[in-house]
Every structure is written in C-alpha cells, then in structure tokens.
Design an enzyme around this catalytic site. Structure first.
Site, PDB file in Angstrom:
ATOM      1  N   SER A 142      -1.988  -3.775   8.989  1.00 18.46           N
ATOM      2  CA  SER A 142      -0.745  -4.524   8.759  1.00 18.46           C
ATOM      3  C   SER A 142      -0.502  -5.679   9.724  1.00 18.46           C
ATOM      4  O   SER A 142      -1.030  -5.705  10.833  1.00 18.46           O
ATOM      5  CB  SER A 142       0.435  -3.564   8.809  1.00 18.46           C
ATOM      6  OG  SER A 142       0.374  -2.728   7.688  1.00 18.46           O
ATOM      7  N   ASN A 146       0.167   0.951   0.409  1.00 22.95           N
ATOM      8  CA  ASN A 146       1.118   1.318   1.458  1.00 22.95           C
ATOM      9  C   ASN A 146       1.823   0.082   2.006  1.00 22.95           C
ATOM     10  O   ASN A 146       2.372  -0.680   1.192  1.00 22.95           O
ATOM     11  CB  ASN A 146       0.539   2.275   2.516  1.00 22.95           C
ATOM     12  CG  ASN A 146      -0.729   1.868   3.199  1.00 22.95           C
ATOM     13  OD1 ASN A 146      -1.766   1.701   2.569  1.00 22.95           O
ATOM     14  ND2 ASN A 146      -0.679   1.704   4.512  1.00 22.95           N
ATOM     15  N   ASP A 147       1.844  -0.127   3.287  1.00 23.37           N
ATOM     16  CA  ASP A 147       2.765  -1.079   3.914  1.00 23.37           C
ATOM     17  C   ASP A 147       2.874  -2.449   3.227  1.00 23.37           C
ATOM     18  O   ASP A 147       1.850  -3.079   2.955  1.00 23.37           O
ATOM     19  CB  ASP A 147       2.337  -1.377   5.353  1.00 23.37           C
ATOM     20  CG  ASP A 147       2.013  -0.148   6.171  1.00 23.37           C
ATOM     21  OD1 ASP A 147       2.008   0.953   5.620  1.00 23.37           O
ATOM     22  OD2 ASP A 147       1.745  -0.311   7.364  1.00 23.37           O
ATOM     23  N   PRO A 148       4.102  -2.952   3.052  1.00 27.55           N
ATOM     24  CA  PRO A 148       4.268  -4.371   2.717  1.00 27.55           C
ATOM     25  C   PRO A 148       3.864  -5.194   3.940  1.00 27.55           C
ATOM     26  O   PRO A 148       4.159  -4.810   5.071  1.00 27.55           O
ATOM     27  CB  PRO A 148       5.767  -4.511   2.448  1.00 27.55           C
ATOM     28  CG  PRO A 148       6.416  -3.379   3.172  1.00 27.55           C
ATOM     29  CD  PRO A 148       5.406  -2.270   3.211  1.00 27.55           C
ATOM     30  N   GLN A 173      -0.860  -3.429   1.818  1.00 31.36           N
ATOM     31  CA  GLN A 173      -2.053  -2.621   2.063  1.00 31.36           C
ATOM     32  C   GLN A 173      -2.430  -1.945   0.749  1.00 31.36           C
ATOM     33  O   GLN A 173      -1.604  -1.270   0.126  1.00 31.36           O
ATOM     34  CB  GLN A 173      -1.754  -1.579   3.146  1.00 31.36           C
ATOM     35  CG  GLN A 173      -1.362  -2.190   4.486  1.00 31.36           C
ATOM     36  CD  GLN A 173      -2.571  -2.475   5.372  1.00 31.36           C
ATOM     37  OE1 GLN A 173      -3.206  -1.571   5.878  1.00 31.36           O
ATOM     38  NE2 GLN A 173      -2.889  -3.751   5.547  1.00 31.36           N
TER      39      GLN A 173
END
Ligand SMILES: *[C@@H]1O[C@H](CO)[C@@H](O)[C@H](O)[C@H]1NC(C)=O
Ligand SMILES: *[C@@H]1O[C@H](CO)[C@@H](O)[C@H](O)[C@H]1NC(C)=O
Ligand SMILES: *[C@@H]1O[C@H](CO)[C@@H](O)[C@H](O)[C@H]1NC(C)=O
Ligand SMILES: *[C@@H]1O[C@H](CO)[C@@H](O)[C@H](O)[C@H]1NC(C)=O
Ligand SMILES: *[C@H]1O[C@@H](CO)[C@H](O)[C@@H](O)[C@@H]1NC(C)=O
Length: 590
Positions: free
Chosen positions: A126, A65-67, A82
């Site tokens: 994050s 998921n998130d950069p 992530q």
C-alpha cells in the site's frame, strides 16, 4: 477449473499447518495477511453472483484489500487498490486501477504497479498519492525486496501526463527512495502517507511501524521528494498498541464544513491521526495538534491511542485512506470491507472484499470526534422513493417498508420519543469500552425500556434471518449512554458449524459502538446503505458508523424485507423515513 468443495475441506487444515510451519521459518511473516498458498492462483471461471454488491465498488472477480493512492487529478478520480489478479485469497498483489468522473461509475484500466524490479519483486504494497507543485502526481508505495519481507519505500510517476486516465506508471531508477536504517524494524515499515509540506518548505511523510509492542509512525523529511532523511523522533507513538499499519494524517477545519488539503496548518485546524491496528484489525483515530515547531503530533487531552479510542467504523472496515478533493473542497475517506464468510466460500464464489461507499469527513461541532457521511453522489442512484411520516411504534411493533428493492437500498430514518424516563440503568459492572459485548447480550430480541428500536435489514419474511441495526438508551448516573448495534448474529441460516471460519464458528459479530449524542431533542437518526451482503450504517448524522457483512440464504434479492421496529417499553415515533431502491451504476469497473 472449478475447485471442488471436498478438496478445499481437505486442503485447508494442511495449508494452515504448512503456513504455521512456514511461520516459524519466517515465510508467512505477514501477521496481517493469512497466506493460503495453494489458493492464490485458483482462477475459477464461475463467479457466484448471490451476495455480490450492486452499487459498491467491486471488481468482477478475485481478492481485493486496501484502497491505495486515491486522488483527484484534472477532472478524474483515481482509485487504486490491492488486488490478486489470480485468485480469491490474498496473494500475487498488484495495484489495480480504476477511474471515474463521479465516484460512482468506474472504468477499469491497466494495473498501475506490479512487481517488476529488484526493489519490489516480492510485493507492491500500500501507499499514497501526492500532487506535487506544477500539478504533478507522484505515488509512494511499499516494495518487498526479499523473502524475509524486508520493506522499502518506492515511487512511481505517470508515464504520460496527457493521458486523462494516467494508465501507465513508471518506476525511475533512483528507487528505492527509503530503506530502513538500524533504528527501524524493516519488516514493519510500510504504507507511506500522502506527503505534507512543513513551514520550512520540506516535505514530510510517515510510515506505520512498531518497536516491540510500541506502535509508531516513523517520519521522513525531504526538500526535493527524492532524498529523504529520517526525523529523530516519530510523529507519534504509543506503547502497548502493537503494529501500526496504513497511517493517515490530515487536517480538519475547526469552524468550516470544507475539507482541507493535507498541508494546511494553523489556528483553525485540528489534526487527525488514524492508524489500522494489526492486533484488533480495526481502525482508530485521535484528534489533536500538530506542533509544527517540534514536528510532533500530540493528541488532545481526552483522546485515547489504541483500542479504547475512537473508531472510524465499528464493523468490517480497515486499511482506509483519505484524500482531498479540490473539485468540491472536501476530504473523502475510502475503506475496505473484507468478507465475514470463510476462505472456503471465498474460493468457491471466486471473489472477496469490497470498497465501501466513500465518505466525507468533517469535524463534529463538539470538536471531540469526526462525522462521516456517504458522498452526495451516491444519491444519484436513488430510485422509487417511499416515505413514512409520524408512525408510532409501541413495544413489540414493527412496520414493513414496501415498494422498493430493499436488498439494495438507502434508508434514512429519524426516530423521536417523548421521554427518557424508561431508559434502562447502565450496570456499572459493564465494560464502558466494550459496546460489542453489550450488544451481544442485549440484542434486538432482548426487550428494553427506551429501545431497542431501529431497522431490521436483509430480513426474511418470518424473521428466520435478519440483521437489526438499532439503538438502545441507558441511564447512567448523570447522563444517558446510547448504544448502536449492527448485529449479524441472526443474519444467516447457513450452518455456523459447517461454515466454520478458521476452525471456529462462522464470524457473525454483534458489532456495536456508543453514540456520543445529546438527547435533549429526544431524537435519534439512522441511515443504512443496504447492498445484498453489506449493511453500512450511520448513527446520529455519522457520529457512529458500523459496517456488517452478512450472507442471508432466504433474504436475497426480491425475497428480502425491511422493517422499522421497536422492542422497548417507550413508544417511539418515526418522525420521518425515506427509503429508495439503489440502482446499479451504469458502468461498474468492467
Ligand atoms: C533472511 O533472514 C535470514 C535469517 O536472518 C538470513 O540468514 C538470510 O540471509 C536473509 N535473507 C535475505 C535475502 O536477506
Ligand atoms: C499521451 O497521451 C495522449 C492523450 O491520450 C496521447 O495523445 C499521446 O499520444 C500520448 N503520448 C505518448 C508518448 O504516448
Ligand atoms: C519487527 O516486526 C516484525 C514483524 O511485525 C515482528 O515480528 C518483530 O517482533 C518486530 N521486532 C521488533 C523489535 O519490534
Ligand atoms: C422483540 O422481542 C421479542 C421478545 O423477546 C422477540 O420475540 C422478538 O423477536 C423481538 N423482535 C426483534 C425484531 O428482535
Ligand atoms: C475480516 O474477517 C474476519 C473474519 O475472518 C476477521 O476476524 C477480521 O480480522 C478480518 N478483518 C480484517 C481487517 O482483515
């Protein structure tokens, strides 16, 4: 172990129920993450290849998921993200780490951050990188410290600044740096931004949060980056918008095309505040002023916080993060696209999630929105150019773009037309904020006046499957309204009932946004980056961007087709169309 489909079908409702029960028990607290406990560590040896992307950033398997913490340091780009090292659903999250010298070819290195200390043993979520004076990178991230999902802010620093890849990161003993006080909702307190320096020489960061339904960015200040004090007021907040995640706060130049480093302020600068809204799972930004004296961000008069505001992207795009690239003086945006298929499918294919092609961000000359454009480096992957010039498309006509691998392509087209007279009237009863609803009613097959015209991407030969990306122009009282659609509703023949998403029919939205463009020159341009299961489109030079994830069954690999089409009364002209096969990077995260 191969997970058999029937076992998954049986397990899913049970898991959803147990997740629901656990929710009451505050175990699946994270609204933003659907927790499929039993799938978290299913490590199938098989990775299904069909629908994997060719030139997008994607690890060899499992969930992403998130950069996180993108940065440029001593000639190397770093992307953290992530990642679940054990399975294709969210869980067991670590900061995976890849490095690149060109943002195209990536090398995977060791995980940078993973749970190991009391201040992050339940999760390493994050965060962002800041380059401190003396050229010293530091990363702030959110640690989860208990089963109640209590969130604190931690930091890591590189173990060895001489290692060009910064492989190893250490967690000094003075962590956590920031613990929520009574005024902060400690289970909604996450995703620290890149820090910026105020005029007083003190650093500032914000975290996303909420107080009841008021979304907010809590601000903290520090003289030395180690001791942080909460500001008496948030940088910005807005009632009724729910939880804010992944805030991003940065300046854009009013006059130049260069990107700006995060601490730049002054008269030639506007500021952008972006938040990821948990309620809708899309990303919204406003443009405004950073009042350095009051240390507050104030959106410009005509800006709207929340889901009636401007979006980075009107499709699958979330938890993005930008960074300043000093080597080319630009600001670059990374965004995550989740899958639109089912958890069941994700477990079987053993992967889920991609990072989209990085985009440069600049302020539109109008000052009223941003422009996004794929980084120029992506053009190094272009092969076998094909070209069309001055081709008329009358109502109902389409023309095939041949000679390239259209399942993995870059296509850039400019349409012109002679008159706006045929534009359909905009019905005043339509919701001016709900482009998606309008697109679902006025798809490519509903013929119009000026439009629909555009591209049919990932199309099967007889159009059993296709994802049209198109414009449709409406006439309002004294202006024109341009709708841009990326419509996944006919993208796949997979049975929407048997490929149910969480108990509903498969997720095939008619994503759409309006394009704030002046039609005086009677032109509209469209660029689409097509990559097997993703279509990233940029309307009018990046004013409106839409990403769709689609899973064709026939239109795969060499069986995919690409067309330009028109289904409106007004004849449109393809002034120019350039299209290329996109080759696979030589090194992609292996
Ligand atoms: C978690 O929350 C519950 C209910 O508020 C409380 O009883 C418990 O002590 C908390 N646990 C931790 C580890 O904070
Ligand atoms: C730091 O990295 C450099 C370059 O890779 C290497 O030569 C050196 O041995 C490393 N130092 C330590 C203490 O690991
Ligand atoms: C605090 O955050 C949690 C998790 O998002 C939410 O359930 C709760 O309602 C929030 N409490 C307040 C007072 O905002
Ligand atoms: C154009 O409209 C006709 C009539 O509604 C429809 O049959 C055809 O599929 C449309 N073309 C596209 C590309 O949607
Ligand atoms: C991506 O998947 C779709 C389909 O399940 C959901 O509806 C979206 O909410 C989700 N988006 C994000 C950002 O998680």
């Amino acid at each position: 172990m191969e997970f058999s489909k029937s076992a998954v079908n049986w397990a899913l409702p049970v898991l959803l129920l147990s997740c629901f029960l656990a929710l009451l028990n505050i175990n699946c607290v994270e609204a933003s993450h659907k927790v499929f406990t039993e799938f978290q560590s299913i490590n199938s040896v098989n990775v299904r290849q069909v629908h994997r992307t060719g030139y997008h950033f994607q690890p060899t398997k499992h969930w992403i998921n998130d950069p996180n913490g993108p940065m440029y340091y001593n000639g190397v780009y770093h992307l953290f993200y992530q990642y679940n090292p054990k399975g294709a659903v969210w869980g067991n999250i670590v900061w995976a780490h890849s490095v690149s010298t060109d943002l195209i070819n990536w090398k995977k290195v060791e995980h940078a951050i993973y749970p190991s200390k009391p201040f992050d043993q339940y999760g390493c979520w994050s965060g962002s990188a800041t380059i401190l004076p003396g050229n010293k990178p530091i990363i702030l991230y959110t640690g989860i410290i208990d089963k109640n999902n209590t969130q604190v802010q931690n930091y890591v620093v590189p173990a060895n600044l001489s290692d060009p890849y910064l492989r190893e990161w250490i967690k000094p003993d003075n962590n956590p740096l920031i613990v929520a006080d009574q005024s902060v909702n400690k289970t909604s307190f996450r995703d620290p931004t890149t820090a910026w320096l105020g005029r007083d020489g003190h650093w500032r960061i914000v975290m996303g949060s909420r107080r009841k339904d008021r979304g907010m960015t809590h601000m903290y200040r520090s003289k030395d980056f180690m001791h942080w004090t909460k500001a008496g007021h948030p940088l910005h907040s807005s009632a009724g918008t729910g939880n804010w995640e992944c805030p991003d706060f940065y300046p854009v130049s009013i006059s130049g095309k260069n990107g700006l480093d995060t601490s730049v302020m002054g008269p030639n600068v506007k500021h952008v505040l972006k938040v990821s809204l948990d309620v809708t799972r899309y990303e919204y930004y406003t443009l405004g002023s950073y009042l350095a004296q009051q240390d507050r961000y104030v959106p410009d008069k005509d800006m709207v916080d929340g889901w009636n505001g401007l979006r980075y992207d009107y499709g699958n795009f979330y938890a993005s993060k930008s960074f300043f690239d000093p080597s080319k003086n630009r600001r670059i945006l990374w965004g995550w696209a989740n899958e639109s298929d089912t958890t069941d499918n994700d477990v079987q294919k053993n992967w889920a999630g991609i990072q989209l092609i990085p985009r440069t961000i600049v302020l539109d000359p109008s000052g009223k929105q941003l422009l996004q454009w794929p980084i120029e480096e992506v053009e190094t992957l272009r092969r076998n150019k094909v070209e069309l010039k001055n081709q008329k498309l009358a109502k109902g006509e389409k023309i095939e773009i041949k000679g390239i691998t259209v399942a993995q392509a870059d296509v850039d087209v400019t349409f012109t037309f002679n008159s706006l007279d045929n534009a359909e009237p905009f019905d005043p009863s339509w919701d001016r904020y709900d482009a998606q609803k309008l697109c679902s009613q006025k798809g490519s097959a509903v013929q119009g006046g000026l439009g629909p015209f555009g591209l049919l991407t990932l199309a099967s030969e007889n159009l059993e499957e296709y994802t049209p990306v198109f414009f449709r122009v409406f006439k309002d009282q004294n202006k024109h309204i341009v709708l841009m659609c990326s419509d996944a509703s006919r993208s796949s023949l997979m049975d929407p009932k048997t490929h149910m998403k969480n108990g509903n029919d498969a997720y095939r939205p008619s994503f759409a946004g309006f394009v704030n463009v002046d039609l005086k020159d009677k032109k509209l341009s469209l660029r689409s980056l097509i990559d097997n299961s993703v279509v990233e489109s940029f309307g009018a030079g990046g004013k409106t961007c839409i990403t769709s994830r689609v899973y064709p069954t026939l239109a795969v690999y060499g069986n995919a087709h690409l067309y330009a089409f028109n289904n409106g009364t007004e004849t449109v002209n393809i002034e120019s169309l350039n299209a290329w096969t996109m080759s696979r990077p030589l090194q992609m995260n292996h």
